[in-house]
Every structure is written in structure tokens, then in C-alpha cells.
Scaffold this active site. Structure first.
Site, short mmCIF file in Angstrom:
data_model
loop_
_atom_site.label_atom_id
_atom_site.label_comp_id
_atom_site.label_asym_id
_atom_site.label_seq_id
_atom_site.Cartn_x
_atom_site.Cartn_y
_atom_site.Cartn_z
N ASP A 146 3.46 -18.70 -7.99
CA ASP A 146 4.70 -17.97 -8.18
C ASP A 146 5.86 -18.87 -7.75
O ASP A 146 5.68 -20.05 -7.48
CB ASP A 146 4.68 -16.66 -7.41
CG ASP A 146 4.43 -16.86 -5.92
OD1 ASP A 146 3.92 -17.92 -5.53
OD2 ASP A 146 4.73 -15.95 -5.13
N SER A 157 10.51 -15.02 -4.63
CA SER A 157 9.08 -15.11 -4.90
C SER A 157 8.78 -14.99 -6.39
O SER A 157 9.12 -15.86 -7.16
CB SER A 157 8.34 -14.05 -4.08
OG SER A 157 6.94 -14.20 -4.19
#
Length: 461
Positions: A246, A97
Site C-alpha cells: 500500500d 496509507s
């Protein structure tokens, strides 16, 4: 849970995160899926350089326990979840992530396209821990004739974008004639978001839009300090909004038409204000901003708090919906927003499109203006071992006990002073204790954060 944190399991590749470990996770997850009658498992990854190696390890582990593996290659986490929902298959996502490039990790998804519940993750973890000595794990393996087959699946990213287009007000956005400045951060969103926003009728200009697991343009976490190029691009292109993701594109953060960074708490509050009605519920984490507290009160909605992390939020939303409660929007101020009527997942592209819908009436700066007026401070305090971590948290507890404030210990130590709050909690994915503070003046927020920081740093020495 010892292994799965607030958003899966992550670590530095070559240290905590190795091919051997990922294979064991895959065997435990695959055996758990098989026990539930699921034989086919999808497998995706983000753009990290170590992704191919670790997805190979995951595919081997899944096949070893008899799971057929569908490899989707690079895809945003919400894109993998959309595939799971459509095909009714569970999945493993290899991603870290927002963590730095050296990290990677694993997230597990159910056949409904949602992150596994806490209870389901505990079943996987029990099997994983039981198989640590490779005994119970060996029992899950199948013989040579029944190992799983592995196939590559094409078109999953295109299907994801097509579904997104069907799920938002495409005409409203197109009529607004918006210019979007987009920074996918070299992550998985670079392969889907530019196309998505163009097909929405937006003019799209990009920075850091080449998939690259070294993340040369910026670190994957979409915070203001990492996004100066996006602000500059907004100004240079005369864009109406800037959008950043992200690494796995399940989050979206925004810049307004002046190239100014918009606090995630303010955009979450704006989205909540546009979607909440009396009697609804919304869910956020213990680091919730007063902005969302205010919106919930103004809308006549209930705000429910959880420990930090999407797994906790998803679990609480499930509980509320099982009780018959309406939860139209939920999430955290880091750009991770959920719209449960669409899907019980964080989706950066979908969140961004819902924000674009608000820009049809007024510019981004005006959309968030009612939710400004608070200052936020966030500090990251590193520790080297569990002893240092324990000492720092002990100091935070002592500091909280001495403070004239309301204490919440649902996740770390949150002190609510009425006009401001401060929180200290350990990260679920990195060797850090995070300190958050919010107040109506920056001096007040920095003072609260600094006092808690000083107490913990003294204990670390």
C-alpha cells in the site's frame, strides 16, 4: 475517540485534512510528548503529492511547542518506526496509507517504535479538542528563544533495510533462488523494497516502482481489482511470487507463481500455521476469516478478537504480553501482519520476507492451499452525512436482530451462521459503511452481503 480512528486520522486534503488542522494535531502531539519528557520528534511521510505541504505544517506545529524535529522525508511507516525504536524518539507519520490520492493523514508513533496505545491517543485527542478554540493550544507554545530546531536526517531508509536483512533468514531465501515480481504502487516502499529483495538474493522485476504521489499506475490500496498488472508481470517474468504494498508499505499482499491473487486471509493463515504453537495467542479483528479460526484451533492457540484497525490489535497484543502470553503472529487479512517478537508493527517488507521463507520448501500456491476453500465478498456503501450513516447502521442493527445467527457487536454487526458470516461496520477513515461476507460458496457469500446491503441502501433513501 472522536478524531483518531482505527489507524490515525485521515481525510481529503483541502476539506477535513488541511495544513491548519495538521499543525494543531502536531502541537497537541508535541505537547503530549513533551509532558512525557520527550523533546525530539521524528517526522516522516509517504509519497503523496500533499505530503511536503503537510509535513511542513507538522514541523511548524511541533517546533512551536518546543520539540526538536528530525525530518526523515519519504520513508515507509515501518521504516520510521524502526528509526523511533533505534533512537528512542516518538514520531509523526504523514500518510493516508491505502486511501485514494486525494487523502492524507497523520499517524502517531511512540518512542518504542510502536503505534501509540489507545490511552496515549486519548491524551493527545483531549489536548487537541481542548485547544480547538486555540486557547489551551496557545498555552503549550514556547517563546521565541525555545522553539524547536528542525534538521533533516539522511540514511534512515538504508538503516531500515539493513535491519530487515538482519532480522530474516537471508540464507534460506537466497538458497531458494526466487524471482520476485514487485508492485510498490508508487508509494514509499518503492524506495526500499526493490533494494531489500535484491539484497536477499532474489531476482526482482517491478511495476509501478517509481515514487509518484499521483499514483498513476494504480490506486494505493493493494486489492485484486487494483493489481492486474502485477499478475501479468508474474506470468511474463516466470516469477515465483508477486508482492504488492500500500502507500506507506506497512502491508503486503501476494500472487502465486501462476499470477493468481492470493487472498490475504489465506496468507495470514499460512503465516500463522508456520509460527503458532500450543499455548500461544494470536490476535485479529472482528472480520477475521474462518481460516485463522481453524489454524488457531489446530495449533492449540487462542484467538482474540478486536475492533478493526491496527491500533486496536496492537493494544490487545500489549495486554496479552503483559499477562505473559506469547503472541508470535497477529494481524488482519488485508495484508497487515504483525510479528511481535520482531517489532510490534505492521511491516510489509518484513511480512513478505517471512512469506518468502515458506517458499524455500514449496511454491506459493501449495503454501496457501490448506487455507483455501472460502469465498469472500466486500462491498463499500457510501453515505453523504451523519444522518445517512445513522440510518444505514440502524438498518443493519434491525437486519441483525431478525437473523437466525450469532451476533457480535464488538465493531459493527457481525452475524455468524456457522457455515458463513457477514459483517457491516463503518469505516474509520472514509465516509463508507463496509460489508464483509465469507462462505464456502460465492453464491452464499454474495447472498448474505446482498441482503445486508439492500437493507442499508433502502434506509439511505
Amino acid at each position: 475517540m472522536e478524531i483518531f480512528g482505527s489507524s490515525g486520522v485521515r481525510g481529503v486534503v483541502g476539506e477535513e485534512m488541511t495544513p491548519e488542522f495538521v499543525t494543531r494535531v502536531a502541537r497537541a502531539a508535541g505537547a503530549t510528548f513533551r509532558a512525557d519528557g520527550e523533546r525530539v520528534v521524528a517526522l516522516g511521510r509517504d509519497t503523496r503529492r500533499t505530503g511536503p505541504m503537510l509535513t511542513d505544517a507538522a514541523a511548524a506545529g511541533l517546533a512551536a511547542v518546543g520539540c526538536d524535529v528530525r525530518r526523515l522525508d519519504v520513508i515507509p511507516t515501518p521504516g520510521l518506526q524502526a528509526y523511533c525504536d533505534a533512537e528512542a524518539v516518538p514520531a509523526m507519520m504523514v500518510t493516508a496509507s491505502h486511501n485514494p490520492p486525494a487523502y492524507n493523514g497523520v499517524k502517531l508513533v511512540g518512542a518504542d517504535g510502536c503505534e501509540l496505545s489507545r490511552a496515549a491517543l486519548e491524551r493527545v485527542e483531549e489536548r487537541l479538542l481542548a485547544g480547538h478554540a486555540d486557547t489551551a493550544a496557545s498555552d503549550d507554545r514556547v517563546d521565541w528563544a525555545t522553539v524547536g530546531e528542525v534538521e533533516r536526517v539522511d540514511g534512515a531508509r538504508r538503516r531500515y533495510v539493513d535491519e530487515l536483512l538482519r532480522s530474516v533468514d537471508r540464507e534460506r531465501i537466497a538458497d531458494a533462488d526466487l524471482t520476485v515480481a514487485l508492485d510498490p504502487g508508487h508509494g514509499a516502499g518503492a524506495l526500499t523494497s526493490p533494494d531489500f529483495f535484491r539484497r536477499l538474493g532474489c531476482r526482482v522485476v517491478t511495476v509501478n516502482a517509481q515514487p509518484d504521489g499521483h499514483f498513476p499506475g494504480r490506486d494505493p490500496e493493494p486489492v485484486a481489482a487494483n493489481l492486474p498488472d502485477l499478475g501479468a508481470l508474474v506470468r511474463a517474468a516466470g516469477a515465483d511470487v508477486g508482492i504488492a504494498h500500500d502507500g506507506d508499505a506497512d502491508r503486503a499482499v501476494f500472487f502465486d507463481e501462476t499470477g493468481s491473487y492470493l487472498e490475504g486471509d489465506a496468507t495470514l493463515a499460512a503465516l500463522a500455521a508456520a509460527n503458532l504453537e500450543p499455548g500461544d495467542a494470536t490476535v485479529s479483528a472482528v472480520n477475521v476469516s474462518q481460516r485463522l479460526v481453524d489454524v488457531a484451533e489446530e495449533c492449540g492457540a487462542d484467538l482474540k478478537l478486536t475492533p478493526i484497525g491496527s491500533t486496536h490489535i496492537v493494544t490487545r497484543i500489549r495486554e496479552l504480553r503483559a499477562e505473559g502470553r506469547s503472541v508470535p503472529v497477529a494481524g488482519e487479512g488485508n495484508g497487515g501482519v504483525l510479528f511481535p517478537p520482531y517489532r510490534l508493527t505492521r511491516d510489509g517488507a518484513y511480512t513478505a520476507a517471512r512469506f518468502l521463507e515458506l517458499l524455500a520448501d514449496r511454491p506459493a500456491s501449495e503454501v496457501v492451499e490448506p487455507h483455501t476453500g472460502y469465498e469472500n465478498v466486500r462491498l463499500n456503501l457510501h453515505y453523504d452525512d451523519v444522518e445517512e450513516r445513522a440510518a444505514m447502521l440502524g438498518a443493519a442493527e434491525a437486519h441483525a436482530a431478525d437473523a437466525d445467527a450469532e451476533l457480535n457487536t464488538i465493531d459493527g454487526y457481525r452475524l455468524d451462521f456457522g457455515d458463513a458470516w457477514v459483517l457491516a461496520r463503518p469505516s474509520g477513515t472514509e465516509p463508507l459503511v463496509r460489508v464483509y461476507a465469507e462462505a464456502k460458496s460465492r453464491d452464499r457469500a454474495e447472498t448474505l452481503a446482498g441482503a445486508l446491503e439492500a437493507a442499508m441502501l433502502a434506509a439511505r433513501e
